[in-house]
Motif scaffolding. Structure first.
Motif, PDB file in Angstrom:
ATOM      1  N   PHE A 273       0.811  -1.323  -0.071  1.00  0.00           N
ATOM      2  CA  PHE A 273       0.096  -0.112   0.101  1.00  0.00           C
ATOM      3  C   PHE A 273       0.963   1.344   0.085  1.00  0.00           C
ATOM      4  O   PHE A 273       0.106   2.370   0.043  1.00  0.00           O
ATOM      5  CB  PHE A 273      -1.015  -0.107   1.374  1.00  0.00           C
ATOM      6  CG  PHE A 273      -2.053  -1.053   1.306  1.00  0.00           C
ATOM      7  CD1 PHE A 273      -2.996  -0.846   0.290  1.00  0.00           C
ATOM      8  CD2 PHE A 273      -1.700  -2.188   2.040  1.00  0.00           C
ATOM      9  CE1 PHE A 273      -3.882  -2.138   0.545  1.00  0.00           C
ATOM     10  CE2 PHE A 273      -2.684  -3.436   1.958  1.00  0.00           C
ATOM     11  CZ  PHE A 273      -3.986  -3.178   1.234  1.00  0.00           C
ATOM     12  N   TYR A 307       4.823   2.692  -7.878  1.00  0.00           N
ATOM     13  CA  TYR A 307       3.632   2.728  -6.967  1.00  0.00           C
ATOM     14  C   TYR A 307       2.309   2.023  -7.479  1.00  0.00           C
ATOM     15  O   TYR A 307       1.847   2.498  -8.558  1.00  0.00           O
ATOM     16  CB  TYR A 307       3.411   4.147  -6.447  1.00  0.00           C
ATOM     17  CG  TYR A 307       2.405   4.404  -5.261  1.00  0.00           C
ATOM     18  CD1 TYR A 307       1.967   3.224  -4.640  1.00  0.00           C
ATOM     19  CD2 TYR A 307       1.946   5.530  -5.094  1.00  0.00           C
ATOM     20  CE1 TYR A 307       0.894   3.368  -3.504  1.00  0.00           C
ATOM     21  CE2 TYR A 307       0.811   5.691  -4.098  1.00  0.00           C
ATOM     22  CZ  TYR A 307       0.380   4.671  -3.377  1.00  0.00           C
ATOM     23  OH  TYR A 307      -0.460   5.030  -2.326  1.00  0.00           O
ATOM     24  N   ASN A 308       2.080   0.649  -7.078  1.00  0.00           N
ATOM     25  CA  ASN A 308       1.075   0.224  -7.623  1.00  0.00           C
ATOM     26  C   ASN A 308      -0.263   0.753  -7.199  1.00  0.00           C
ATOM     27  O   ASN A 308      -0.742   1.002  -6.252  1.00  0.00           O
ATOM     28  CB  ASN A 308       0.829  -1.475  -7.268  1.00  0.00           C
ATOM     29  CG  ASN A 308      -0.206  -2.299  -7.586  1.00  0.00           C
ATOM     30  OD1 ASN A 308      -1.199  -2.340  -6.761  1.00  0.00           O
ATOM     31  ND2 ASN A 308      -0.029  -2.729  -8.840  1.00  0.00           N
ATOM     32  N   LEU A 309      -1.160   0.975  -8.114  1.00  0.00           N
ATOM     33  CA  LEU A 309      -2.429   1.728  -7.828  1.00  0.00           C
ATOM     34  C   LEU A 309      -3.796   0.690  -7.802  1.00  0.00           C
ATOM     35  O   LEU A 309      -4.663   0.897  -6.896  1.00  0.00           O
ATOM     36  CB  LEU A 309      -2.605   2.758  -9.042  1.00  0.00           C
ATOM     37  CG  LEU A 309      -1.576   3.976  -9.242  1.00  0.00           C
ATOM     38  CD1 LEU A 309      -2.112   4.793 -10.376  1.00  0.00           C
ATOM     39  CD2 LEU A 309      -1.488   4.546  -7.976  1.00  0.00           C
ATOM     40  N   PHE A 310      -3.611  -0.462  -8.365  1.00  0.00           N
ATOM     41  CA  PHE A 310      -4.663  -1.363  -8.474  1.00  0.00           C
ATOM     42  C   PHE A 310      -4.041  -2.663  -8.833  1.00  0.00           C
ATOM     43  O   PHE A 310      -3.323  -2.925  -9.656  1.00  0.00           O
ATOM     44  CB  PHE A 310      -5.605  -0.976  -9.121  1.00  0.00           C
ATOM     45  CG  PHE A 310      -6.775  -1.978  -9.131  1.00  0.00           C
ATOM     46  CD1 PHE A 310      -7.634  -1.960  -8.174  1.00  0.00           C
ATOM     47  CD2 PHE A 310      -7.393  -2.850 -10.231  1.00  0.00           C
ATOM     48  CE1 PHE A 310      -8.734  -2.711  -8.053  1.00  0.00           C
ATOM     49  CE2 PHE A 310      -8.245  -3.761 -10.154  1.00  0.00           C
ATOM     50  CZ  PHE A 310      -8.944  -3.800  -8.961  1.00  0.00           C
ATOM     51  N   ARG A 311      -4.564  -3.953  -7.952  1.00  0.00           N
ATOM     52  CA  ARG A 311      -4.053  -5.016  -8.089  1.00  0.00           C
ATOM     53  C   ARG A 311      -5.047  -6.282  -8.042  1.00  0.00           C
ATOM     54  O   ARG A 311      -4.997  -7.159  -7.550  1.00  0.00           O
ATOM     55  CB  ARG A 311      -2.827  -5.341  -7.250  1.00  0.00           C
ATOM     56  CG  ARG A 311      -1.811  -6.391  -7.837  1.00  0.00           C
ATOM     57  CD  ARG A 311      -0.990  -7.000  -7.012  1.00  0.00           C
ATOM     58  NE  ARG A 311      -0.438  -5.979  -5.835  1.00  0.00           N
ATOM     59  CZ  ARG A 311       1.012  -5.432  -6.163  1.00  0.00           C
ATOM     60  NH1 ARG A 311       1.473  -5.849  -7.148  1.00  0.00           N
ATOM     61  NH2 ARG A 311       1.366  -4.468  -5.310  1.00  0.00           N
ATOM     62  N   GLY A 312      -6.296  -5.831  -8.197  1.00  0.00           N
ATOM     63  CA  GLY A 312      -7.305  -6.514  -8.278  1.00  0.00           C
ATOM     64  C   GLY A 312      -8.010  -6.977  -6.730  1.00  0.00           C
ATOM     65  O   GLY A 312      -8.540  -8.019  -6.729  1.00  0.00           O
ATOM     66  N   GLY A 313      -7.629  -5.997  -5.911  1.00  0.00           N
ATOM     67  CA  GLY A 313      -7.893  -6.439  -4.571  1.00  0.00           C
ATOM     68  C   GLY A 313      -7.129  -7.420  -3.769  1.00  0.00           C
ATOM     69  O   GLY A 313      -7.306  -7.931  -2.715  1.00  0.00           O
ATOM     70  N   SER A 314      -6.037  -7.963  -4.493  1.00  0.00           N
ATOM     71  CA  SER A 314      -5.228  -9.032  -3.725  1.00  0.00           C
ATOM     72  C   SER A 314      -4.537  -8.593  -2.649  1.00  0.00           C
ATOM     73  O   SER A 314      -4.472  -9.506  -1.497  1.00  0.00           O
ATOM     74  CB  SER A 314      -4.372  -9.703  -4.897  1.00  0.00           C
ATOM     75  OG  SER A 314      -3.498  -8.566  -5.291  1.00  0.00           O
ATOM     76  N   ASP A 315      -3.877  -7.313  -2.572  1.00  0.00           N
ATOM     77  CA  ASP A 315      -3.275  -6.854  -1.378  1.00  0.00           C
ATOM     78  C   ASP A 315      -4.022  -6.910  -0.202  1.00  0.00           C
ATOM     79  O   ASP A 315      -3.782  -7.131   0.959  1.00  0.00           O
ATOM     80  CB  ASP A 315      -2.612  -5.448  -1.803  1.00  0.00           C
ATOM     81  CG  ASP A 315      -1.506  -5.722  -2.657  1.00  0.00           C
ATOM     82  OD1 ASP A 315      -0.934  -6.712  -2.943  1.00  0.00           O
ATOM     83  OD2 ASP A 315      -1.277  -4.696  -3.604  1.00  0.00           O
ATOM     84  N   LYS A 316      -5.202  -6.277  -0.398  1.00  0.00           N
ATOM     85  CA  LYS A 316      -6.386  -6.402   0.724  1.00  0.00           C
ATOM     86  C   LYS A 316      -6.746  -7.589   1.407  1.00  0.00           C
ATOM     87  O   LYS A 316      -6.743  -7.701   2.618  1.00  0.00           O
ATOM     88  CB  LYS A 316      -7.581  -5.394   0.299  1.00  0.00           C
ATOM     89  CG  LYS A 316      -8.557  -5.376   1.314  1.00  0.00           C
ATOM     90  CD  LYS A 316      -9.574  -4.170   0.951  1.00  0.00           C
ATOM     91  CE  LYS A 316     -10.622  -3.868   2.090  1.00  0.00           C
ATOM     92  NZ  LYS A 316     -11.851  -3.313   1.482  1.00  0.00           N
TER      93      LYS A 316
END
Length: 452
Positions: A273, A307-316
């Motif tokens: 994040f 800076y990754n902006l979106f990864r399909g919700g995998s980090d969350k």
């Protein structure tokens, strides 16, 4: 291949030489088990592996230096070649090389938390190795006391057989003089056969005990010293023993270290994040690249941000998963506390029960011995029958067996209490392998409700 340190080799050699000259004591037996048992060696290897993982994690703090080089032949049809006219193409031998240094400046605390996570794993495995060492020590004590007990029981069985042989001789003399009966002779022979069977059984049990000793300690039990009583090492009450268990038991510390490792893993999961910053310095030397004849040299120095902006919700989702793993680690720790609390209750109850039985068992053995002596005198005067005499011999044998067994049960139960308290190794002055020592002390945070 396992390599022993010079100090460890010297200690083992000294122990081996000493064992040939004098009797083995309990501490030496435990130390031999700790030094040679493969189960503990496996736990220590797991801890050493975790130590290397800590070094792997720390590598993230250091710069990365990469050298890329290439040589080959390539075909090019691009703006460089077409600039020569007539849709010109080129086939050239090319070389490429680049030396690049990259230093992490900020990675969302990923490296720092990964170091803490691997440290937690290392501590957990170290304390688990200590718990294994303590279990092996208790097992060593069990087989050590069992050999001593079985040797005493063989001695009792031999004495019992000798007593029956004396009675049998007396009956034979009485029969020869015409004052004995065939029934008395048969009764004596039958009891003698039973005494012989008891001795045979005791000797088999002793052989089994010695085999168990060798399997645990790795040495045969030649001469064993009777251990000093641990009665003075025990706390005055069960709550005191429980408090020591909560503070010192290595399995609880291992479970607590797993909780700390899971908490660090949760912090690691937060790093995606944040943006990542790296400093980079690179120098390159190329020839005949992309159809452009000649050399193309360059260098660059700068700071790179990713800076990754979106990864399909995998980090969350990974963060939520690691949160559940913290709870799981805490549940495992709390369950370990429940099981250990049950074990220390059972050990304490066994100790208290054995202590209650020991005086009465001793009194029973001493009284039976006096009764046997009186019956022998009365039998010589014709005031007791052969059956009375033989019964007194068997009762004395059973009383002595009972007293011997309850004494060793009491002694072993005290060692069980110390093991559950996490103080068995220290009380026996046993030295653990250096690789089984945790890098940092872990304080257990689980508590028993009755001790709050």
């Amino acid at each position: 291949m396992r390599v022993l340190t010079p100090l460890c080799s010297a200690v083992l050699l000294a122990m081996a030489c000493t064992s040939q000259a004098q009797a083995m004591n309990l501490t030496e037996a435990i130390q031999s088990t700790i030094a040679t048992h493969p189960e503990l060696a496996s736990r220590v290897d797991a801890k050493l592996s975790a130590d290397e993982q800590v070094k792997v994690a720390r590598g993230g703090f250091y710069p990365s230096v990469d050298l890329n080089a290439a040589y080959g032949r390539g075909y090019s049809d691009n703006t460089n070649t077409r600039a020569l006219g007539n849709h010109h193409t080129a086939i050239l031998n090319y070389t490429q090389s680049e030396l690049r240094l990259r230093q992490m400046l900020f990675d969302g605390f990923n490296t720092a938390n990964e170091v803490e996570r691997t440290k937690g794993v290392s501590n957990s495995r170290a304390y688990y190795a200590q718990g294994t060492a303590q279990d092996l020590a208790l097992r060593t004590i069990e087989v050590y006391l069992e050999v001593l007990k079985r040797r005493e029981l063989v001695s009792l069985a031999k004495n019992n057989l000798q007593a029956h042989l004396r009675v049998n001789d007396q009956i034979g003399l009485r029969t020869q003089r015409g004052i004995g009966s065939t029934a008395d002779s048969d009764q004596s022979v039958a009891r003698k056969a039973l005494a012989q069977n008891n001795l045979d059984t005791a000797e088999v049990d002793l052989a089994d005990a010695e085999s168990n000793f060798y399997a645990v300690v790795g040495r045969m039990p030649d001469e064993l010293e009777a251990p000093a009583s641990t009665r003075g090492e025990l706390p005055a009450s069960l709550p005191e023993a429980q408090q020591s268990m909560v503070e010192n038991n290595p399995y609880l510390k291992s479970a607590q270290a797993d909780v700390q490792s899971a908490e660090s893993q949760y912090e690691v999961a937060k790093s995606p994040f944040y943006p990542r910053f790296d400093a980079e310095a690179a120098v390159g030397a190329n020839n005949n690249v992309q159809g452009d004849e000649g050399h193309d040299n360059e260098w660059r120095v700068g700071v790179i941000m990713n800076y990754n902006l979106f990864r399909g919700g995998s980090d969350k989702a990974r963060l939520a998963s690691d949160a559940h793993q913290i709870n799981q680690a805490m549940d495992i720790r709390n369950n370990a506390l429940r099981q250990l609390n049950e074990n220390i209750h059972l050990a304490w109850n066994a100790m208290v029960n054995a202590k209650k039985q020991t005086p009465t068992a001793r009194e029973y053995a001493e009284t039976t011995k006096r009764v046997r002596a009186a019956y022998q005198d009365q039998f010589g005067l014709g005031q007791r029958t052969l059956l009375d005499l033989l019964d007194s011999e068997n009762e004395l044998y059973n009383a002595n067996r009972r007293y011997t067994e309850i004494r060793y049960t009491e002694e072993y139960s005290m060692y069980r209490v110390l093991a559950n308290m996490g103080q068995l190794l220290s009380k026996q002055r046993v030295v653990l392998p250096a690789d089984a020592i945790a890098a940092t002390e872990v304080k257990n945070e689980a508590r028993l409700p009755e001790l709050k």
